[in-house]
Design an enzyme around this catalytic site. Structure first.
Site, PDB file in Angstrom:
ATOM      1  N   LYS A  74     -92.571  14.430  29.744  1.00  9.46           N
ATOM      2  CA  LYS A  74     -93.286  14.930  30.904  1.00  9.46           C
ATOM      3  C   LYS A  74     -93.685  16.383  30.722  1.00  9.46           C
ATOM      4  O   LYS A  74     -94.539  16.908  31.418  1.00  9.46           O
ATOM      5  CB  LYS A  74     -92.383  14.824  32.147  1.00  9.46           C
ATOM      6  N   GLY A  75     -93.033  17.057  29.792  1.00 10.49           N
ATOM      7  CA  GLY A  75     -93.148  18.514  29.688  1.00 10.49           C
ATOM      8  C   GLY A  75     -94.559  19.049  29.535  1.00 10.49           C
ATOM      9  O   GLY A  75     -94.854  20.153  29.983  1.00 10.49           O
ATOM     10  N   GLU A 130     -98.366  19.067  22.999  1.00 14.19           N
ATOM     11  CA  GLU A 130     -96.928  19.179  23.256  1.00 14.19           C
ATOM     12  C   GLU A 130     -96.632  20.454  24.044  1.00 14.19           C
ATOM     13  O   GLU A 130     -97.407  21.409  24.020  1.00 14.19           O
ATOM     14  CB  GLU A 130     -96.169  19.228  21.927  1.00 14.19           C
ATOM     15  N   ASP A 131     -95.511  20.461  24.734  1.00 16.09           N
ATOM     16  CA  ASP A 131     -95.110  21.643  25.476  1.00 16.09           C
ATOM     17  C   ASP A 131     -94.432  22.670  24.572  1.00 16.09           C
ATOM     18  O   ASP A 131     -94.808  23.830  24.543  1.00 16.09           O
ATOM     19  CB  ASP A 131     -94.190  21.265  26.652  1.00 16.09           C
ATOM     20  N   ASP A 134     -89.076  22.993  19.093  1.00 16.23           N
ATOM     21  CA  ASP A 134     -87.816  23.666  18.779  1.00 16.23           C
ATOM     22  C   ASP A 134     -87.437  23.318  17.341  1.00 16.23           C
ATOM     23  O   ASP A 134     -87.841  23.992  16.416  1.00 16.23           O
ATOM     24  CB  ASP A 134     -86.760  23.254  19.804  1.00 16.23           C
ATOM     25  N   PHE A 184     -83.650  29.182  25.954  1.00 20.50           N
ATOM     26  CA  PHE A 184     -84.054  28.019  26.737  1.00 20.50           C
ATOM     27  C   PHE A 184     -84.940  28.483  27.885  1.00 20.50           C
ATOM     28  O   PHE A 184     -84.558  29.335  28.672  1.00 20.50           O
ATOM     29  CB  PHE A 184     -82.839  27.250  27.271  1.00 20.50           C
ATOM     30  N   VAL A 185     -86.132  27.942  27.954  1.00 20.39           N
ATOM     31  CA  VAL A 185     -87.091  28.363  28.977  1.00 20.39           C
ATOM     32  C   VAL A 185     -87.480  27.190  29.872  1.00 20.39           C
ATOM     33  O   VAL A 185     -87.384  26.028  29.469  1.00 20.39           O
ATOM     34  CB  VAL A 185     -88.363  28.976  28.345  1.00 20.39           C
ATOM     35  N   ASP A 191     -88.683  21.633  31.954  1.00 17.66           N
ATOM     36  CA  ASP A 191     -87.626  21.420  32.945  1.00 17.66           C
ATOM     37  C   ASP A 191     -86.243  21.707  32.389  1.00 17.66           C
ATOM     38  O   ASP A 191     -86.039  21.846  31.182  1.00 17.66           O
ATOM     39  CB  ASP A 191     -87.630  19.966  33.400  1.00 17.66           C
ATOM     40  N   ARG A 197     -90.146  22.229  36.833  1.00 13.78           N
ATOM     41  CA  ARG A 197     -91.436  21.897  36.214  1.00 13.78           C
ATOM     42  C   ARG A 197     -92.588  22.557  36.976  1.00 13.78           C
ATOM     43  O   ARG A 197     -93.620  22.859  36.412  1.00 13.78           O
ATOM     44  CB  ARG A 197     -91.650  20.380  36.182  1.00 13.78           C
TER      45      ARG A 197
END
Ligand code: IMP
Ligand code: MG
Length: 211
Positions: A74-75, A130-131, A134, A184-185, A191, A197
């Protein structure tokens, strides 16, 4: 939600303050009051400017071969919605939903497809949207899976890439919005346990990466 946050939301809902210049500020204050959120990594303006730049590049690169944008749910939903409107081409859109098995076991790279594409990729110019990248394992798996379906070309556009000293699989990232520190963002689609979100900018999540 705390009483303070409820108050801020309630004020807008009452209708009395609608249309006043302070309205958007009161929405931001809801997030500012959240102790789990840290510094703003990317502002609304920075994101919008970069998304417009990426849109221009994609428009130029795909002028003679309109792309099929594949959003990774969903990102990427917010990034996809914005970048699609910045691409001045008759593009197509489709969605995939994936879940990485246990983010703690970063070496496995096993990804489960929760929702597959509707559109056949044969002969299409596919651009994965893509969001965030990593370890790169999610994208690496996705690329292999989509390559096997016979697209004419396959490229990747990721809004964020985390700075990393660890080697990543070769993903041939054609478009990257921002390189960020390995923190971590959340926000702008990203989310933590399905929350944040709808945060309009991107901020550090202070409570640490969920396990
Ligand atoms: P990778 O497989 O390690 O590259 O992880 C990529 C996926 O993990 C992304 O598509 C996100 O869904 C999630 N992820 C990685 N870092 C973050 C973060 O900082 N915030 C929110 N989600 C993240
Ligand atoms: Mg993702």
């Amino acid at each position: 939600m705390s009483a303070a946050v409820g108050d801020l939301v309630g004020r807008g809902a009452s209708g009395e303050d609608l249309g006043t210049p302070s309205e958007s500020l009161s929405v931001l204050n809801m997030w500012d009051a959240d102790p789990a959120l840290g510094r703003v990594v990317l502002t609304v303006e920075q994101i919008a400017k970069r998304v417009a730049e990426l849109g221009k590049m994609i428009t130029a690169d795909y002028a003679d071969r309109p792309p099929l944008l594949v959003g990774v749910l969903k990102g990427a939903f917010m990034f996809l919605a914005d970048i699609a409107r910045e691409i001045q081409l008759p593009l197509e859109l489709d969605f995939m939903a994936v879940s990485s098995y246990g983010r703690s076991t970063k070496t496995s790279g096993v990804v489960r497809i929760l929702k597959d594409l509707d559109i056949d990729l044969t002969g299409r110019h596919v651009l994965i949207v893509e969001d965030i990248l990593d370890s790169g394992l999610t994208l690496s798996y996705l690329r292999k899976s989509l390559l096997a379906r016979g697209p004419k070309s396959l490229a990747v556009c990721s809004l964020l890439v985390k700075r990393s000293t660890e080697p990543r699989p070769d993903l041939e990232l054609a478009y990257v919005g921002f390189e960020i520190e390995p923190e971590f963002v959340v926000g702008y689609g990203l989310d933590v346990a399905e929350r944040y979100r709808n945060l309009p900018d991107i901020r550090v999540y202070l409570a640490g990466e969920p396990t």
